[in-house]
Design an enzyme around this catalytic site. Structure first.
Site, PDB file in Angstrom:
ATOM      1  N   TYR A 189       5.969 -25.125  36.520  1.00 45.49           N
ATOM      2  CA  TYR A 189       5.900 -25.885  37.764  1.00 45.49           C
ATOM      3  C   TYR A 189       7.148 -26.776  37.852  1.00 45.49           C
ATOM      4  O   TYR A 189       7.765 -27.098  36.831  1.00 45.49           O
ATOM      5  CB  TYR A 189       4.608 -26.719  37.738  1.00 45.49           C
ATOM      6  N   THR A 191       7.982 -29.805  37.990  1.00 48.17           N
ATOM      7  CA  THR A 191       8.237 -31.008  37.180  1.00 48.17           C
ATOM      8  C   THR A 191       8.085 -30.764  35.678  1.00 48.17           C
ATOM      9  O   THR A 191       8.279 -31.678  34.880  1.00 48.17           O
ATOM     10  CB  THR A 191       7.246 -32.124  37.561  1.00 48.17           C
ATOM     11  N   LYS A 192       7.740 -29.566  35.274  1.00 49.47           N
ATOM     12  CA  LYS A 192       7.492 -29.321  33.842  1.00 49.47           C
ATOM     13  C   LYS A 192       8.809 -29.186  33.075  1.00 49.47           C
ATOM     14  O   LYS A 192       9.881 -29.178  33.675  1.00 49.47           O
ATOM     15  CB  LYS A 192       6.609 -28.074  33.684  1.00 49.47           C
ATOM     16  N   ASN A 193       8.726 -29.058  31.755  1.00 56.05           N
ATOM     17  CA  ASN A 193       9.949 -29.157  30.941  1.00 56.05           C
ATOM     18  C   ASN A 193      10.977 -28.063  31.214  1.00 56.05           C
ATOM     19  O   ASN A 193      12.167 -28.305  31.096  1.00 56.05           O
ATOM     20  CB  ASN A 193       9.602 -29.210  29.453  1.00 56.05           C
TER      21      ASN A 193
END
Ligand SMILES: *Cc1c(COP(=O)(O)O)cnc(C)c1O
Length: 393
Positions: A189, A191-193
Site C-alpha cells: 500500500y 504508505t508501507k515500507n
C-alpha cells in the site's frame, strides 16, 4: 514548517521502470510480476512468492488455500487494521481476539494459550493463528510456532508492516519474516515500507499451498492466464475452483521492483530516524518511546509514541491538535477492533475486553516517520513534541 504524515519515496528509477512497462504493451500481470516475485522470494528467502493486489487479498488467499472455513476460529489481535479480521470473515471463519503485550503491542502468546485451554467456543474449531507484526517488530514467533505445533494450528502472518523484519529462532539462527509461518502476507500500500501503489505479496515454503493460491488468485484458472496471450500459451483454460480476481499489474510490479532494490537503503533511514527521535525523547519521563525486543530486527514501519497520561495535563487528542497547530500531521494506529460498532454488534465484543490494547490506543500517537523525511523535519517534530510535553507537565 509543515510535516505531512507520509510522503512517498519515488525517484527517477521508479518512473523509468513504469514508463518502460507502459511502452512495453503489457500492462497487467506479466513479465514484471514474475521478476518481482523472484526478487521478493530472493529477498525473504521464501521458496514461493505470489504477488497480489493487496495484503488483504494475500490474507484471504492464505486462509482459503489452507482450507479454513465456516465454523472455524482464527485467533488474532484486536490491535490491528480491520483487514486482518475481515480476511478471516471472507472465508466464513470467526475472528477471536486475544490481548496484546504492553512491551511491543504484539499478540500475547500467553493469552493465546489461555484461550486455547479455556474451552471457549467449544462448538467451533480453532484452526489458525494470525499474528500481526505491529509497527514492524516481529511477534514472538518462537512461542507462537510452538503453540501452533502443540495445538495443530496453521499460522498466517500479517506482515503488512514487516517486509525487512527478522528474528532469532531458538537455535540462534536468523529467521526472516516470510519464512516462518505457513504463509506470510506483505502490503505494498502507498504508505508501507515498499509500495506498488496498491499491492501485496504472499510467501510460503509450501509448494502445494503456493499452487492453490496461484489458482485462487486468478479466477480459479488452472494455469497462468497471462500465458494465454503469449507464444507459449494457448486460448484453452480450465476453471478448477471458485477463485478471485487478486492479481497484481505489471505497472505495480515495475514500481515494486525498483522499491525492493532500495528497501535496505530506506530501512537504514528509518532506523536512523528512530534512533534520532529516541535520543531526543530520552530525558522525558512523560513519554515512552518504542522499545526494541532483543534478537529482533525492527522494520520500523511506524514510530509509535506513548504518552504517560497520568503525568501529563493534556489528553492524547489535545496533544495531536497541538502538533497539528504546529503543522505536523499525525495518526493513531490502531483503534482496537473490539471498540468498533461492527465487531460489537456481530460478535458481542465490548469496551473493556482488551485492557492492554485499549490503554495503548488511548495514549498512542504515530509521528510522521518515513525515509523521504529530511533531518530538519525529524528535528522539528522532535522539538514540537518536547515543547508540547514540557508545557503540560
Ligand atoms: C495496511 C495493512 C493491511 C492491509 O494492507 P493492504 O495492502 O492495504 O490490503 C493489513 N494489516 C495491517 C496491519 C496493515 O497495516
Amino acid at each position: 514548517m509543515k510535516v505531512p504524515f507520509h510522503r512517498p519515496f519515488i525517484g527517477d528509477e521508479e518512473i523509468q521502470e513504469v514508463v518502460d512497462t507502459l511502452k512495453s504493451g503489457w500492462l497487467t500481470t506479466g513479465p514484471k510480476v514474475k521478476k518481482f516475485e523472484q526478487a521478493f522470494s530472493e529477498y525473504t528467502g521464501a521458496k514461493h512468492a505470489i504477488a497480489v493486489n493487496s495484503c488483504t487479498a494475500a490474507l484471504h488467499l492464505s486462509l482459503a488455500g489452507l482450507g479454513i472455513g465456516p465454523s472455524d476460529v482464527v485467533i488474532t489481535t484486536p490491535y490491528t487494521f480491520v483487514a486482518t479480521a475481515e480476511a478471516i470473515q471472507y472465508v466464513g471463519a470467526r475472528p477471536v481476539f486475544v490481548d496484546i503485550k504492553e512491551s511491543d503491542f504484539n499478540i500475547d502468546p500467553v493469552k493465546i494459550e489461555e484461550y486455547l485451554s479455556s474451552g471457549a467456543n467449544k462448538e467451533l474449531r480453532t484452526r489458525a493463528l494470525m499474528p500481526v507484526h505491529m509497527a514492524g517488530q516481529a511477534c514472538d514467533m518462537n512461542a507462537i510456532m510452538a503453540i501452533a505445533q502443540k495445538y495443530n494450528l496453521h499460522v498466517v502472518e500479517d506482515a503488512a508492516h514487516c517486509t525487512e523484519g527478522w528474528l532469532e529462532n531458538y537455535q540462534g539462527e536468523k529467521a526472516k519474516v516470510g519464512t516462518i509461518g505457513d504463509a506470510t502476507c506483505f502490503s505494498f500500500y502507498a504508505t508501507k515500507n515498499i509500495t506498488t501503489g496498491e499491492g501485496g505479496m504472499l510467501t510460503t515454503d509450501n509448494e502445494e499451498l503456493a499452487e492453490k493460491v496461484r489458482i485462487l488468485a486468478l479466477h480459479g484458472m488452472s494455469r497462468d492466464a497471462w500465458k494465454r496471450y503469449t507464444a507459449e500459451g494457448s486460448w484453452y483454460y480450465e476453471i478448477v475452483a471458485q477463485g478471485y480476481k487478486y492479481n497484481l499489474t505489471d505497472i505495480g510490479a515495475a514500481l515494486g521492483l525498483v522499491q525492493l532494490k532500495k528497501v535496505e537503503k530506506m530501512h537504514a533511514l528509518r532506523e536512523k530516524y528512530a534512533k534520532l527521535l529516541t535520543r531526543e525523547f530520552v530525558d522525558l519521563q512523560e513519554i515512552i518511546v518504542p522499545t526494541e525486543s532483543p534478537n529482533v530486527r525492527h522494520a520500523w514501519h511506524l514510530f509509535l509514541l506513548r504518552l504517560q497520561l497520568d503525568k501529563l495535563k493534556i489528553s492524547r487528542n489535545e496533544f495531536i491538535n497541538k502538533l497539528q497547530e504546529r503543522g505536523i500531521q499525525t495518526s493513531v494506529h490502531f483503534i482496537p477492533l473490539n471498540l468498533q460498532p461492527y465487531f460489537q454488534q456481530t460478535f458481542g465484543y465490548k469496551k473493556g475486553d482488551f485492557p492492554v490494547a485499549e490503554s495503548v490506543y488511548e495514549s498512542v500517537i504515530s509521528l510522521p516517520f518515513f525515509p523521504s523525511m529530511t533531518e530538519e523535519e525529524v528535528g522539528y517534530v522532535a522539538k514540537c513534541v518536547k515543547e508540547i510535553t514540557r508545557n503540560h507537565i
